[in-house]
Design an enzyme around this catalytic site. Structure first.
Site, PDB file in Angstrom:
ATOM      1  N   SER A 104       0.830  -1.205   0.000  1.00  0.00           N
ATOM      2  CA  SER A 104       0.000   0.000   0.000  1.00  0.00           C
ATOM      3  C   SER A 104       0.867   1.258   0.000  1.00  0.00           C
ATOM      4  CB  SER A 104      -0.967  -0.054   1.179  1.00  0.00           C
ATOM      5  OG  SER A 104      -2.094   0.755   0.946  1.00  0.00           O
ATOM      6  N   ASP A 244      -9.848  -5.515  -3.539  1.00  0.00           N
ATOM      7  CA  ASP A 244      -8.924  -4.550  -2.918  1.00  0.00           C
ATOM      8  C   ASP A 244      -9.439  -3.118  -3.043  1.00  0.00           C
ATOM      9  OD1 ASP A 244      -5.310  -4.823  -2.941  1.00  0.00           O
ATOM     10  OD2 ASP A 244      -6.530  -3.203  -2.079  1.00  0.00           O
ATOM     11  N   HIS A 271      -7.407  -6.065   0.591  1.00  0.00           N
ATOM     12  CA  HIS A 271      -6.187  -5.253   0.667  1.00  0.00           C
ATOM     13  C   HIS A 271      -5.021  -5.969   1.336  1.00  0.00           C
ATOM     14  CE1 HIS A 271      -4.296  -1.385   0.099  1.00  0.00           C
ATOM     15  NE2 HIS A 271      -4.119  -1.151   1.387  1.00  0.00           N
TER      16      HIS A 271
HETATM   17  N1  LIG Z   1      -3.289   1.363   3.396  1.00  0.00           N
HETATM   18  C1  LIG Z   1      -2.613   2.214   2.802  1.00  0.00           C
HETATM   19  O1  LIG Z   1      -1.344   2.352   2.974  1.00  0.00           O
HETATM   20  C2  LIG Z   1      -3.314   3.187   1.906  1.00  0.00           C
HETATM   21  C3  LIG Z   1      -2.494   3.747   0.758  1.00  0.00           C
HETATM   22  C4  LIG Z   1      -3.142   5.064   0.489  1.00  0.00           C
HETATM   23  C5  LIG Z   1      -4.004   5.380   1.670  1.00  0.00           C
HETATM   24  N2  LIG Z   1      -3.715   4.328   2.693  1.00  0.00           N
END
Ligand SMILES: N=C(O)[C@@H]1CCCN1
Length: 307
Positions: A104, A244, A271
């Site tokens: 992420s 995701d 995710h």
């Molecule tokens: N879980 C993450 O890092 C995400 C990436 C953009 C916002 N949070």
């Protein structure tokens, strides 16, 4: 590791010397958030089964590293975390030979590292990573509009009133997270640990992202690497879950713009495919990394055969 703004905590699974002796490039794991500490990524340490050193760390401002809740918000920049990453690589003696796995936000940081074409970067894994926050925002907005009407109404009302810290907002946001952040219940202990630490001090996240994954008002709101991806010159593996919050529109530019990038989608995941489909994730990453080791992957294949 001590730095100009405080201490950066890290841990090494395995040994850098053994990794080096076996021709296995050390792997540095970059957590997301930003400000969401490494614990939820700990199972990636199993990639060390062949003797590869796997390094996890908590970026400044979160987890076991120095927290700076009263610092000037202007401290929290991409360059701060890039400098920390470079300093940690040098501290570990792996600036000349390393691979990175960013999840992420950690993939955004890995991308910022890769576009600078560091001589020692051998390969890169981007998990659940947006290439652009405007594309992230349009993707999560589409997912949000598919939530139950009453959930959307709660989210809209609290964001309009500036009361996103309320328990009612958190409960409504969980409906989004249950679909697009992690589809496993109950949360594994390491995931719960990251959430607990993040909730103790969300300073970095609130500064750079904002109230939530789908209400992005922070300093990363307009971040994009899309027009710089052509300068990435290392083998790259791009991963996401079918469900995701990192949607195809925000992850797609990596596959389209990074020469030779491989894309893999995990059908049962959101995710966190490294948790939701842990074996398949580990096999995909392990095989990819081994392909780019000096030893050509024989150690990974024998380790996998021995399972
Ligand atoms: N879980 C993450 O890092 C995400 C990436 C953009 C916002 N949070």
């Amino acid at each position: 590791m001590e730095g100009p703004h405080g201490r950066t905590w890290y841990r090494i699974t395995g040994s850098l010397d053994v990794s080096r002796a076996r021709g296995l490039t050390p792997l540095l794991v970059l957590h997301g958030g930003p400000g969401f500490p490494h614990d939820y990524l700990l199972n990636i340490a199993r990639l060390g089964e062949t003797g590869r050193a796997v390094v996890h760390y908590d970026q400044l401002g979160c987890g076991r590293s120095t927290h700076l809740p009263d610092a000037d918000p202007g401290l929290w920049t991409v360059d701060l975390f890039l400098d920390e990453l470079d300093a940690l690589l040098a501290h570990l003696g792996i600036s000349g030979n390393h691979t990175v796995l960013g999840q992420s936000w950690g993939g955004m940081l890995a991308t910022e590292h890769a576009v600078r074409r560091p001589a020692g970067l051998r390969a890169m894994v981007l998990a659940d990573t947006p290439a652009s926050m405007p594309l992230w925002r349009s993707g999560v907005e589409r997912l949000r509009r598919a939530l139950p009407r009453e959930v959307q109404e709660v989210l809209d009302r609290h964001e309009a009133a500036g009361t996103t810290g309320s328990p009612e907002y958190a409960k409504a946001a969980q409906a989004f997270y249950d679909r697009h952040l992690l589809r496993v219940r109950p949360y594994p202990p390491e995931v719960a640990a990251s959430f607990a630490r993040w909730e103790e001090d969300p300073t970095v996240y609130h500064t750079m992202i904002g109230p939530s994954e789908f209400d992005v008002t922070g300093t990363l709101r307009d971040w994009s690497a899309v027009d710089r991806l052509a300068s990435v010159s290392v083998p790259s593996l791009v991963l996401r879950g079918e469900h995701d919050e990192a949607t195809p529109e925000c992850v797609g530019p990596f596959a389209e713009c990074v020469a030779g990038a491989q894309m893999r989608v995990f059908p049962e995941s959101s995710h966190m495919p490294h948790i939701e489909e842990a074996g398949a994730f580990r096999d995909a990453v392990g095989t990819f990394l081994a392909r780019h080791d000096a030893g050509g992957g024989s150690l990974w294949r024998s380790a996998r055969a021995g399972r």
